[in-house]
Design a protein around this motif. Structure first.
Motif, PDB file in Angstrom:
ATOM      1  N   LEU A 167     -39.215  11.180  -2.560  1.00  0.00           N
ATOM      2  CA  LEU A 167     -39.308  10.133  -1.543  1.00  0.00           C
ATOM      3  C   LEU A 167     -38.007  10.023  -0.767  1.00  0.00           C
ATOM      4  N   PHE A 168     -36.886  10.048  -1.483  1.00  0.00           N
ATOM      5  CA  PHE A 168     -35.592   9.963  -0.795  1.00  0.00           C
ATOM      6  C   PHE A 168     -35.335  11.224   0.029  1.00  0.00           C
ATOM      7  N   ARG A 169     -35.718  12.373  -0.494  1.00  0.00           N
ATOM      8  CA  ARG A 169     -35.510  13.617   0.257  1.00  0.00           C
ATOM      9  C   ARG A 169     -36.210  13.559   1.616  1.00  0.00           C
ATOM     10  N   GLN A 170     -37.401  12.964   1.658  1.00  0.00           N
ATOM     11  CA  GLN A 170     -38.166  12.903   2.895  1.00  0.00           C
ATOM     12  C   GLN A 170     -37.767  11.729   3.785  1.00  0.00           C
ATOM     13  N   ILE A 171     -37.553  10.565   3.187  1.00  0.00           N
ATOM     14  CA  ILE A 171     -37.306   9.348   3.958  1.00  0.00           C
ATOM     15  C   ILE A 171     -35.822   9.068   4.133  1.00  0.00           C
ATOM     16  N   GLY A 172     -34.998   9.581   3.209  1.00  0.00           N
ATOM     17  CA  GLY A 172     -33.559   9.321   3.221  1.00  0.00           C
ATOM     18  C   GLY A 172     -32.847   9.613   4.536  1.00  0.00           C
ATOM     19  N   PRO A 173     -33.222  10.683   5.278  1.00  0.00           N
ATOM     20  CA  PRO A 173     -32.529  10.954   6.541  1.00  0.00           C
ATOM     21  C   PRO A 173     -32.609   9.818   7.559  1.00  0.00           C
ATOM     22  N   PHE A 174     -33.550   8.904   7.409  1.00  0.00           N
ATOM     23  CA  PHE A 174     -33.650   7.760   8.324  1.00  0.00           C
ATOM     24  C   PHE A 174     -32.646   6.658   7.970  1.00  0.00           C
ATOM     25  N   ILE A 175     -32.004   6.769   6.798  1.00  0.00           N
ATOM     26  CA  ILE A 175     -31.134   5.698   6.305  1.00  0.00           C
ATOM     27  C   ILE A 175     -29.673   6.041   6.579  1.00  0.00           C
ATOM     28  N   GLN A 176     -28.953   5.099   7.172  1.00  0.00           N
ATOM     29  CA  GLN A 176     -27.523   5.252   7.411  1.00  0.00           C
ATOM     30  C   GLN A 176     -26.736   4.568   6.299  1.00  0.00           C
ATOM     31  N   PRO A 177     -25.608   5.157   5.846  1.00  0.00           N
ATOM     32  CA  PRO A 177     -24.775   4.482   4.840  1.00  0.00           C
ATOM     33  C   PRO A 177     -24.285   3.134   5.372  1.00  0.00           C
ATOM     34  N   PHE A 178     -23.993   2.219   4.454  1.00  0.00           N
ATOM     35  CA  PHE A 178     -23.443   0.920   4.820  1.00  0.00           C
ATOM     36  C   PHE A 178     -22.168   0.710   4.017  1.00  0.00           C
ATOM     37  N   TYR A 179     -21.026   0.877   4.661  1.00  0.00           N
ATOM     38  CA  TYR A 179     -19.731   0.808   4.009  1.00  0.00           C
ATOM     39  C   TYR A 179     -19.722   1.701   2.766  1.00  0.00           C
ATOM     40  N   TYR A 180     -19.594   1.128   1.571  1.00  0.00           N
ATOM     41  CA  TYR A 180     -19.513   1.954   0.358  1.00  0.00           C
ATOM     42  C   TYR A 180     -20.884   2.298  -0.210  1.00  0.00           C
ATOM     43  N   ASP A 181     -21.927   1.771   0.347  1.00  0.00           N
ATOM     44  CA  ASP A 181     -23.290   2.088  -0.091  1.00  0.00           C
ATOM     45  C   ASP A 181     -23.747   3.384   0.576  1.00  0.00           C
ATOM     46  N   THR A 182     -23.979   4.421  -0.216  1.00  0.00           N
ATOM     47  CA  THR A 182     -24.516   5.659   0.340  1.00  0.00           C
ATOM     48  C   THR A 182     -25.984   5.460   0.700  1.00  0.00           C
ATOM     49  N   ALA A 183     -26.535   6.388   1.468  1.00  0.00           N
ATOM     50  CA  ALA A 183     -27.956   6.307   1.826  1.00  0.00           C
ATOM     51  C   ALA A 183     -28.823   6.295   0.566  1.00  0.00           C
ATOM     52  N   GLU A 184     -28.455   7.099  -0.434  1.00  0.00           N
ATOM     53  CA  GLU A 184     -29.245   7.167  -1.668  1.00  0.00           C
ATOM     54  C   GLU A 184     -29.163   5.858  -2.450  1.00  0.00           C
ATOM     55  N   ALA A 185     -27.965   5.272  -2.517  1.00  0.00           N
ATOM     56  CA  ALA A 185     -27.807   3.995  -3.219  1.00  0.00           C
ATOM     57  C   ALA A 185     -28.593   2.897  -2.511  1.00  0.00           C
ATOM     58  N   VAL A 233     -41.520  17.868  17.057  1.00  0.00           N
ATOM     59  CA  VAL A 233     -41.009  16.846  16.142  1.00  0.00           C
ATOM     60  C   VAL A 233     -40.168  17.487  15.045  1.00  0.00           C
ATOM     61  N   ARG A 234     -40.602  18.642  14.531  1.00  0.00           N
ATOM     62  CA  ARG A 234     -39.860  19.338  13.470  1.00  0.00           C
ATOM     63  C   ARG A 234     -38.482  19.785  13.950  1.00  0.00           C
ATOM     64  N   GLN A 235     -38.353  20.088  15.230  1.00  0.00           N
ATOM     65  CA  GLN A 235     -37.095  20.612  15.762  1.00  0.00           C
ATOM     66  C   GLN A 235     -36.069  19.525  16.069  1.00  0.00           C
ATOM     67  N   LEU A 236     -36.456  18.267  15.942  1.00  0.00           N
ATOM     68  CA  LEU A 236     -35.521  17.178  16.228  1.00  0.00           C
ATOM     69  C   LEU A 236     -34.391  17.162  15.205  1.00  0.00           C
ATOM     70  N   ASN A 237     -33.153  16.921  15.675  1.00  0.00           N
ATOM     71  CA  ASN A 237     -32.065  16.746  14.723  1.00  0.00           C
ATOM     72  C   ASN A 237     -32.145  15.342  14.128  1.00  0.00           C
ATOM     73  N   GLN A 238     -31.247  15.032  13.190  1.00  0.00           N
ATOM     74  CA  GLN A 238     -31.358  13.762  12.471  1.00  0.00           C
ATOM     75  C   GLN A 238     -31.181  12.559  13.390  1.00  0.00           C
ATOM     76  N   ALA A 239     -30.247  12.643  14.332  1.00  0.00           N
ATOM     77  CA  ALA A 239     -30.033  11.516  15.252  1.00  0.00           C
ATOM     78  C   ALA A 239     -31.278  11.287  16.101  1.00  0.00           C
ATOM     79  N   ASP A 240     -31.884  12.390  16.581  1.00  0.00           N
ATOM     80  CA  ASP A 240     -33.108  12.274  17.377  1.00  0.00           C
ATOM     81  C   ASP A 240     -34.243  11.673  16.549  1.00  0.00           C
ATOM     82  N   GLN A 241     -34.353  12.113  15.289  1.00  0.00           N
ATOM     83  CA  GLN A 241     -35.402  11.586  14.405  1.00  0.00           C
ATOM     84  C   GLN A 241     -35.222  10.087  14.184  1.00  0.00           C
ATOM     85  N   ARG A 242     -33.967   9.671  13.942  1.00  0.00           N
ATOM     86  CA  ARG A 242     -33.714   8.245  13.717  1.00  0.00           C
ATOM     87  C   ARG A 242     -34.006   7.443  14.981  1.00  0.00           C
TER      88      ARG A 242
END
Length: 372
Positions: free
Chosen positions: A300-318, A52-61
């Protein structure tokens, strides 16, 4: 069906592909030995965690999206849609194919064809692997969270959203509210309503883009847009002949029970924001898992943020800050405070129950489609 059952139904060719993937040492022509070797290998928790740790971001999502989808079977096109949703722009531009991602999961023994004549061209994930993936991901995510002590002051909105829904309906009942040519309330009426509610917000200015989070999101502040869209969708208010009117259903709603209303508002929010944040339910679930104690929003964002895709001008963090954490505050799910280590958040008992329910409702939530 669990992994052992699916391996039993798999042909020897697929068993050999899985065994080769994990470099299992066994006889390639012995189905029994292949199955035992694969089960022994994947049965090791450290080995499973490493995979599970070796999965890239696309695989994780992709894994995350499948984990929170209650469907038992997937057609290839459905899997391709989930895989495409899991890939960001860079991965797509690099020529990574959604089907490549699916093939990897098939080779790893995480995705199998159905076992009957009706399901042979469909795919499924072993049920016990789903539970183990969720357990391993939870442990991995929680390990990286920065905990804090309780902040000296914090904000908790409890069930005020349901209260403000009623206050809005009462306002519509008592006053004549004119709408402009675009069907929006004039700013004076908006401000009067804001002054009438428990939680007031700044009115929307002319600058900037606003779309994707509901029918009235472009015109009204975030929290009130949710209230207005909820009332409009459930026909509690109606827009007719340039006026906003309370319906008979709206009059009945004035006596509704508060807790039940909050549950409906939560489910509505998931549907309303699903178009922009397809895996919103899983993000809410992981936030619930990781923030049972006071925790920094940054971690929380550092850990969970990789699951979030940007939406137009909204960044994953926003998206995480404004569309998820802030709205969870409005829904009474979290309390937010300022700490010397930064902004910090904690799930409420009510919020934890709602977040836990996301395990089973994710795939059932369909985006809201409003009538024009």
């Amino acid at each position: 069906m669990n992994l052992a059952d699916m391996l039993t139904f798999a042909d020897i060719g697929q068993l050999n592909r899985i065994a080769d993937y994990y470099q299992c040492e066994c006889k390639p022509n012995s189905k029994h030995e292949l199955i035992q070797s694969i089960l022994t290998t994947l049965g090791s928790r450290p080995f499973f965690e490493e995979q599970v740790r070796q999965l890239n971001q696309a695989d994780q999502r992709f894994l995350n999206n499948v984990l929170f989808d209650p469907r038992k079977y997937y057609g290839m096109e459905e899997l391709v849609a989930i895989a495409r949703q899991s890939m960001d722009k860079k991965e797509s531009e690099a020529g990574v194919s959604p089907r490549d991602l699916i093939v990897r999961f098939n080779k790893s023994g995480w995705l199998f064809n159905g076992t009957t004549q009706q399901t042979r061209y469909l795919y499924q994930v072993p049920q016990d692997l789903k539970l183990r993936f969720r357990d391993v991901l939870s442990t991995h995510l929680r390990a990286g969270i920065t905990k804090t002590t309780e902040p000296p002051m914090y904000r908790d909105e409890y069930h005020l959203l349901a209260d403000d829904l009623k206050l809005f309906l009462q306002f519509v009942q008592q006053y004549e509210i004119a709408l402009n040519a675009e069907g929006m309330m004039y700013r004076r009426s908006q401000q009067q309503i804001m002054d009438h509610l428990h939680i007031s917000e700044e009115l929307v200015g002319k600058a900037g883009w606003r779309f994707g989070y509901g029918r009235s999101f472009k015109d009204y502040p975030d929290r009130f847009a949710l209230v207005y869209d909820y009332a409009f969708h459930h026909r509690l208010v109606r827009e007719e002949q340039g006026m906003l009117k309370l319906s008979s259903s709206g009059e009945e709603k004035l006596g509704a029970e508060k807790t039940a209303e909050m549950i409906q508002l939560f489910r509505f929010w998931l549907r309303l924001y699903k178009g922009a944040i397809p895996n919103l339910s899983s993000i809410v679930y992981w936030t619930g898992e990781c923030a049972s104690e006071w925790s920094t929003v940054e971690s929380l964002f550092r850990q969970i943020g990789p699951f979030i895709q940007p939406f137009y001008y909204d960044t994953a963090e926003a998206i995480y800050d404004n569309r998820i954490i802030k709205m969870m505050l409005h829904l009474g799910m979290v309390r937010i405070g300022e700490h010397e280590e930064g902004r910090t958040v904690q799930m409420t008992a009510w919020g934890s129950r709602l977040a836990a329910s996301c395990r089973s409702i994710s795939g059932e939530i369909k985006p809201i489609m409003f009538d024009k």
